[in-house]
Design an enzyme around this catalytic site. Sequence first.
Site, PDB file in Angstrom:
ATOM      1  N   HIS A  78       0.830  -1.206   0.000  1.00 27.20           N
ATOM      2  CA  HIS A  78       0.000   0.000   0.000  1.00 27.20           C
ATOM      3  C   HIS A  78       0.868   1.260   0.000  1.00 27.20           C
ATOM      4  CE1 HIS A  78      -3.248   2.766   0.850  1.00 27.20           C
ATOM      5  NE2 HIS A  78      -2.620   3.186   1.932  1.00 27.20           N
ATOM      6  N   GLN A  80       3.983   1.635  -1.081  1.00 25.12           N
ATOM      7  CA  GLN A  80       4.636   1.781  -2.383  1.00 25.12           C
ATOM      8  C   GLN A  80       3.631   2.246  -3.441  1.00 25.12           C
ATOM      9  OE1 GLN A  80       7.854   1.603  -3.167  1.00 25.12           O
ATOM     10  NE2 GLN A  80       8.444   1.087  -1.092  1.00 25.12           N
ATOM     11  N   ASP A  81       2.433   1.666  -3.407  1.00 21.80           N
ATOM     12  CA  ASP A  81       1.388   2.059  -4.350  1.00 21.80           C
ATOM     13  C   ASP A  81       1.001   3.518  -4.150  1.00 21.80           C
ATOM     14  OD1 ASP A  81      -0.695   1.501  -6.363  1.00 21.80           O
ATOM     15  OD2 ASP A  81      -2.081   1.746  -4.671  1.00 21.80           O
ATOM     16  N   HIS A  82       0.894   3.920  -2.900  1.00 25.22           N
ATOM     17  CA  HIS A  82       0.532   5.295  -2.570  1.00 25.22           C
ATOM     18  C   HIS A  82       1.590   6.266  -3.117  1.00 25.22           C
ATOM     19  CE1 HIS A  82      -2.298   7.714  -0.339  1.00 25.22           C
ATOM     20  NE2 HIS A  82      -1.332   8.341   0.299  1.00 25.22           N
TER      21      HIS A  82
END
Length: 106
Positions: A78, A80-82
């Site tokens: 999450h 890294q995705d953010h």
Amino acid sequence: MEEQTNLEVIMELIIYGGDAKSNAMEAIQAAKAGDFESAKAKISAAEASLVKAHHSQTGMLTEEAKGNKSEISLLMVHGQDHLMTSMAFTDLAKEIVDVYKRIDEK
């Protein structure tokens, strides 16, 4: 890397990524209102937050390169995705601000 340290790094990715995205959105809103100085300042703030996030991410990558593997968790994914979403959003915001500026100049 210790679990607490790992968690702190992940939270920094989320926090700084969120700050960057918020500032990028505010830059678009400022440009839409014709306030290009504010838009420029907000883009600069977004970029500064992304630099902080990158420093956190680089620390994690350095530790892994040293052989100190981190457990991959949903929270890490999450974070890294953010961060990646915030980077893309900031790049897009720069383009939108530029479009509003060109429209304003005509």
